[in-house]
Write an enzyme that holds these catalytic residues in place. Sequence first.
Site, PDB file in Angstrom:
ATOM      1  N   HIS A 284     -50.519   5.586 -14.497  1.00  0.00           N
ATOM      2  CA  HIS A 284     -49.163   6.034 -14.201  1.00  0.00           C
ATOM      3  C   HIS A 284     -48.887   5.045 -13.202  1.00  0.00           C
ATOM      4  CE1 HIS A 284     -52.582   7.925 -11.511  1.00  0.00           C
ATOM      5  NE2 HIS A 284     -51.599   7.575 -10.540  1.00  0.00           N
TER       6      HIS A 284
ATOM      7  N   ARG B 161     -61.574  -1.830 -11.297  1.00  0.00           N
ATOM      8  CA  ARG B 161     -62.161  -0.478 -11.253  1.00  0.00           C
ATOM      9  C   ARG B 161     -60.798   0.294 -11.704  1.00  0.00           C
ATOM     10  NH1 ARG B 161     -59.875   4.657  -9.045  1.00  0.00           N
ATOM     11  NH2 ARG B 161     -61.653   5.951  -8.809  1.00  0.00           N
TER      12      ARG B 161
ATOM     13  N   ASP C 216     -58.557   3.262 -12.584  1.00  0.00           N
ATOM     14  CA  ASP C 216     -58.167   4.806 -12.118  1.00  0.00           C
ATOM     15  C   ASP C 216     -57.531   5.509 -13.119  1.00  0.00           C
ATOM     16  OD1 ASP C 216     -57.940   6.585  -9.551  1.00  0.00           O
ATOM     17  OD2 ASP C 216     -55.862   6.558 -10.520  1.00  0.00           O
TER      18      ASP C 216
ATOM     19  N   GLU D 236     -62.968   4.694 -14.267  1.00  0.00           N
ATOM     20  CA  GLU D 236     -63.129   6.259 -13.385  1.00  0.00           C
ATOM     21  C   GLU D 236     -63.471   7.242 -14.476  1.00  0.00           C
ATOM     22  OE1 GLU D 236     -61.001   9.121 -10.289  1.00  0.00           O
ATOM     23  OE2 GLU D 236     -59.909   7.799 -11.497  1.00  0.00           O
TER      24      GLU D 236
ATOM     25  N   HIS E  51     -63.886   8.069  -2.052  1.00  0.00           N
ATOM     26  CA  HIS E  51     -62.685   8.253  -1.242  1.00  0.00           C
ATOM     27  C   HIS E  51     -62.167   9.736  -2.021  1.00  0.00           C
ATOM     28  CE1 HIS E  51     -61.579   6.154  -5.341  1.00  0.00           C
ATOM     29  NE2 HIS E  51     -60.114   6.639  -4.743  1.00  0.00           N
ATOM     30  N   ASP E  52     -62.667  10.175  -2.909  1.00  0.00           N
ATOM     31  CA  ASP E  52     -62.318  11.142  -3.820  1.00  0.00           C
ATOM     32  C   ASP E  52     -63.053  12.483  -3.686  1.00  0.00           C
ATOM     33  OD1 ASP E  52     -60.017  10.336  -5.059  1.00  0.00           O
ATOM     34  OD2 ASP E  52     -61.235   9.221  -6.822  1.00  0.00           O
TER      35      ASP E  52
ATOM     36  N   ASP F 121     -60.809  14.727   0.196  1.00  0.00           N
ATOM     37  CA  ASP F 121     -59.595  13.969   0.623  1.00  0.00           C
ATOM     38  C   ASP F 121     -58.416  15.090   1.074  1.00  0.00           C
ATOM     39  OD1 ASP F 121     -57.199  13.422  -1.608  1.00  0.00           O
ATOM     40  OD2 ASP F 121     -59.253  14.176  -2.641  1.00  0.00           O
TER      41      ASP F 121
ATOM     42  N   ARG G  17     -61.202  10.377   4.100  1.00  0.00           N
ATOM     43  CA  ARG G  17     -60.700   8.752   4.199  1.00  0.00           C
ATOM     44  C   ARG G  17     -60.406   8.560   5.919  1.00  0.00           C
ATOM     45  NH1 ARG G  17     -56.385   9.534  -0.735  1.00  0.00           N
ATOM     46  NH2 ARG G  17     -57.896  10.089  -2.418  1.00  0.00           N
TER      47      ARG G  17
END
Length: 586
Positions: A259, A342, A344, A373, A439-440, A484, A488
């Site tokens: 996206h 990486r 996403d 991911e 971070h997720d 999150d 973070r």
Amino acid sequence: MLLQHQPLLPFCCYDKAIKKIVIRIVCGKELTPVTVIYGDPYNYRESGRLDKAGNKIWDWAYEEAAPRKQYSDSHQTVWQAELPTPRFGRMKYAFILEDENGKALYYGDNGLMEDTVESKNDPHNQFFLPYAHGVDALDIPQWAGDVVWYQIFPERFCNGNPSISPVGVEDWETGESRYDSFFGGDLYGIIEKLPYIKALGATGLYLTPIFKSPTTHKYTTQDYFTVDEHFGDKETLKNLVSKAHELGMKVMLDAVFNHIGSKHMFWQDVLANQENSQYKDYFHIHSFPVLESYEDRNELNYDTYGFYHNMPKWNTENPAARKYLIEAALYWIRECGIDGWRLDASDDVSFSFWREFKSAITAYKKDFYILGEIWYNPSKWLDNGYFDAVTNYSLSREIRDFFLGKNPNPDEFTRKLFGKITRYSDMHSRIQLNLMDSHDTARVLTQADGNKLALKNAFLFMFLMRGAPCLYYGTEIGMEGANDPDCRRPMIWDKKRQDLELLEFFKRLIALRKEHNILVQNAAVSYTTIGGLCCWTLAYGGEEVDIMYNSGSEEVEIKADILLATHTCENNALPAKTIAVCSSKK
């Protein structure tokens, strides 16, 4: 009766790195593979026997290889054999097994049967590898199996250049981590802290997105060809990559090709020109007009990531959109010499796009690392060669559930663990990105309700599993954080607020992994348990390491040399809920 094999990944493959055909079979305890028989499908020899009509009988001319145990527990054993590359490229093979009574059985493409000359000579009763085409074999970047990754969320790691920080940044020490809060972390700060990362022992940097975007997380890309001005610029990134390489560190960046951010010029053109926009087919738009925002997500008339109206989904079937995205990926490899991407939300993107993406990237840089991911079974992406590795959340969930208490049964844990590991061929399993938090996710210490021993147990176990371990910034000093955006928070640099004992543990853990990396990446793993003492034994090349975990409530004496433990072991007494890693030479 448990018996599994197919002539495809992860049970059969041509491993270019070792130039071998690798064969794997899974058996229940009632069956034991004695040998793998293999040979050319067209190579038969005179048997010296005649059939009823007096004609010569020809026997298939096969070779034999003994499989070795790869993973073993009380329920099943995974066996593996490495066969030489066939001289003429083609091969067929089968297995000779024994049952509990010592009876010989034959296992080929027609199933399990009595081992007879006829079963071997049936030309269609074997598994087939028609031809080992080098062009079809997967190219895996071998260096990725030697890396210990350190993941950084750049906006929250270190503010090295306050002059480029956004207006209205939060106080680094007291500010609240929100989706809309900025703290001023940048690439200059990462460069400044490279000596810290080097001292920790990490050999790879994994940065979440750094490209121009109005959000703190940068997953809403506004410009794929520009470093966000609050992080630095292209020269800053070049400097970071150069200095990291000088210190022996690889650099992996993060990109979103599923996206786009709604501020990107292509989407802005769609908003301005609607159905007359030259970019309308770059996206999945169902009707016009397209609006800037929507109060009701059910009114969305274009595809997005989730239901976020500010993240329109790329139409990767559009040739122009594909070309643009692939060129963006190549640009940063050419310009800055990065070592990996990486990707996403990679499971939302078409396979055909990833096929073209992988081909373009590896044509430019053969040993480039491509990480997708994926949060669940990634076999479709790995076995077809779209990615080299994935974010191995499925492994981390099993380790978390066991050591953090959700699933306290060690036998059940091991069964699930081996099931997750053997989803992959060896060449894939060595380079999976193994992680416990990111971070997720909520940070591990928070998931463990502050139980530092549980955190240590989980990480120690993970670091001794095949794959490339990854450490999320701040976990090594005891940072906490819920899901999150709380996970973070800004990195804690005040040593008075750091858990220095935990930091030292992670330094020793990383050193242990690096010292025993060859063992970890190639070991046969067996599981045994006596009372509450669980033992996972890693053995390879004359070296043996035992991961001993006391799952009981009383301390247990162990008679071995302890390399690292998650709690003090006085007089070799292993406390309850503690892991000790022990070594011995075979």
